[in-house]
Design a protein around this motif. Structure first.
Motif, PDB file in Angstrom:
ATOM      1  N   GLU A 103      19.274  33.759  30.075  1.00  0.00           N
ATOM      2  CA  GLU A 103      18.987  34.853  30.992  1.00  0.00           C
ATOM      3  C   GLU A 103      19.195  36.141  30.210  1.00  0.00           C
ATOM      4  OE1 GLU A 103      21.048  34.524  34.763  1.00  0.00           O
ATOM      5  OE2 GLU A 103      21.096  32.352  34.596  1.00  0.00           O
ATOM      6  N   ILE A 104      18.241  37.062  30.310  1.00  0.00           N
ATOM      7  CA  ILE A 104      18.321  38.300  29.530  1.00  0.00           C
ATOM      8  C   ILE A 104      18.129  39.500  30.452  1.00  0.00           C
ATOM      9  CG2 ILE A 104      15.899  38.123  28.854  1.00  0.00           C
ATOM     10  CD1 ILE A 104      16.702  39.434  26.181  1.00  0.00           C
ATOM     11  N   GLY A 108      18.715  43.799  27.000  1.00  0.00           N
ATOM     12  CA  GLY A 108      18.590  42.804  25.935  1.00  0.00           C
ATOM     13  C   GLY A 108      19.793  41.896  25.761  1.00  0.00           C
ATOM     14  N   ASP A 109      20.823  42.053  26.597  1.00  0.00           N
ATOM     15  CA  ASP A 109      21.996  41.181  26.510  1.00  0.00           C
ATOM     16  C   ASP A 109      21.704  39.861  27.224  1.00  0.00           C
ATOM     17  OD1 ASP A 109      23.312  43.180  25.126  1.00  0.00           O
ATOM     18  OD2 ASP A 109      24.293  43.982  26.926  1.00  0.00           O
ATOM     19  N   LYS A 110      22.242  38.762  26.696  1.00  0.00           N
ATOM     20  CA  LYS A 110      21.883  37.424  27.159  1.00  0.00           C
ATOM     21  C   LYS A 110      23.084  36.657  27.699  1.00  0.00           C
ATOM     22  CE  LYS A 110      18.336  37.116  23.606  1.00  0.00           C
ATOM     23  NZ  LYS A 110      17.921  36.434  22.375  1.00  0.00           N
ATOM     24  N   VAL A 111      22.791  35.779  28.672  1.00  0.00           N
ATOM     25  CA  VAL A 111      23.738  34.782  29.172  1.00  0.00           C
ATOM     26  C   VAL A 111      23.125  33.424  28.874  1.00  0.00           C
ATOM     27  CG1 VAL A 111      24.860  33.783  31.200  1.00  0.00           C
ATOM     28  CG2 VAL A 111      24.581  36.269  31.027  1.00  0.00           C
ATOM     29  N   PHE A 112      23.916  32.522  28.302  1.00  0.00           N
ATOM     30  CA  PHE A 112      23.459  31.168  27.988  1.00  0.00           C
ATOM     31  C   PHE A 112      24.094  30.194  28.975  1.00  0.00           C
ATOM     32  CE2 PHE A 112      23.891  33.376  23.813  1.00  0.00           C
ATOM     33  CZ  PHE A 112      22.535  33.599  23.606  1.00  0.00           C
ATOM     34  N   THR A 113      23.274  29.285  29.526  1.00  0.00           N
ATOM     35  CA  THR A 113      23.789  28.299  30.472  1.00  0.00           C
ATOM     36  C   THR A 113      23.214  26.923  30.166  1.00  0.00           C
ATOM     37  OG1 THR A 113      22.030  28.454  32.147  1.00  0.00           O
ATOM     38  CG2 THR A 113      23.808  30.063  32.296  1.00  0.00           C
ATOM     39  N   THR A 114      23.902  25.927  30.666  1.00  0.00           N
ATOM     40  CA  THR A 114      23.358  24.574  30.739  1.00  0.00           C
ATOM     41  C   THR A 114      23.354  24.217  32.222  1.00  0.00           C
ATOM     42  OG1 THR A 114      25.514  23.525  30.510  1.00  0.00           O
ATOM     43  CG2 THR A 114      24.261  23.898  28.480  1.00  0.00           C
ATOM     44  N   LYS A 128      27.420  42.575  26.407  1.00  0.00           N
ATOM     45  CA  LYS A 128      28.419  42.647  27.476  1.00  0.00           C
ATOM     46  C   LYS A 128      28.810  41.273  28.013  1.00  0.00           C
ATOM     47  CE  LYS A 128      25.343  44.953  30.031  1.00  0.00           C
ATOM     48  NZ  LYS A 128      24.162  44.641  29.285  1.00  0.00           N
ATOM     49  N   TYR A 129      27.974  40.252  27.746  1.00  0.00           N
ATOM     50  CA  TYR A 129      28.253  38.895  28.227  1.00  0.00           C
ATOM     51  C   TYR A 129      28.950  38.022  27.183  1.00  0.00           C
ATOM     52  CZ  TYR A 129      24.681  40.517  31.474  1.00  0.00           C
ATOM     53  OH  TYR A 129      23.948  41.263  32.369  1.00  0.00           O
TER      54      TYR A 129
END
Length: 166
Positions: A103-104, A108-114, A128-129
């Motif tokens: 998720e961006i 431009g900052d991203k969150v990574f998930t499974t 920031k994440y």
């Protein structure tokens, strides 16, 4: 004397409004911990399918892309673009889905998930994440048919996220 101060007040207010500090509220901020609800509106694209041997069983490699909308008006998890790649399997009529997402936000900052069994797990991020962790149980709240052209359809998925950033 008070008249002179008052006559300069509009110019001072305008100058403050034009300073970078005044723009800080426009930046997306995330609390060190919190929770909120948001909906992701995805389109799905099947990338490959397997027939697993009987009429009720199949597996599909799928890509989903979409955007988020925070349900409570918060900036957290709002207006983010999302891309997920996963493997969804239907065995004896029961769907099992797992995959990974990015998720961006607008900066431009991203969150990574499974995701697995109806829960996204926040596994990290950038900007920031960086250091984010948490969970986001989710449920499909709407399904729309395919428009053709290799698109599998559209879904709206509600997430109830809780996070902390360390």
């Amino acid at each position: 004397m008070n008249h002179r101060i008052l006559s300069h007040l509009p110019a001072a207010i305008c100058a403050l409004a034009l300073t970078p500090a005044a723009w800080a509220d426009d930046k997306i901020q995330i609390a060190p911990q919190g929770n909120t609800s948001y909906v992701t509106y995805y389109t799905t694209q099947p990338l490959g399918m397997l027939d697993l041997g009987d009429a009720a069983s199949n597996g599909v490699l799928v890509q989903m892309t979409g955007v988020t909308r925070n349900l409570s008006g918060q900036k957290a998890f709002d207006n983010m673009s999302v891309r997920c790649v996963g493997y969804h399997e239907t065995l004896a009529g029961k769907l099992q889905a797992q995959g990974s997402c990015v998720e961006i936000d607008a900066e431009g900052d991203k969150v990574f998930t499974t995701y697995l069994a109806g829960v996204h797990t926040l596994i990290g991020g950038t900007g920031k994440y960086k250091g984010i962790s948490g969970t986001a149980p989710f449920a499909v709240i709407s399904r729309l048919p395919s428009t053709g052209g290799g698109i599998g359809g559209a879904i709206a998925v509600e997430h109830k996220v809780s996070w902390q950033v360390r």
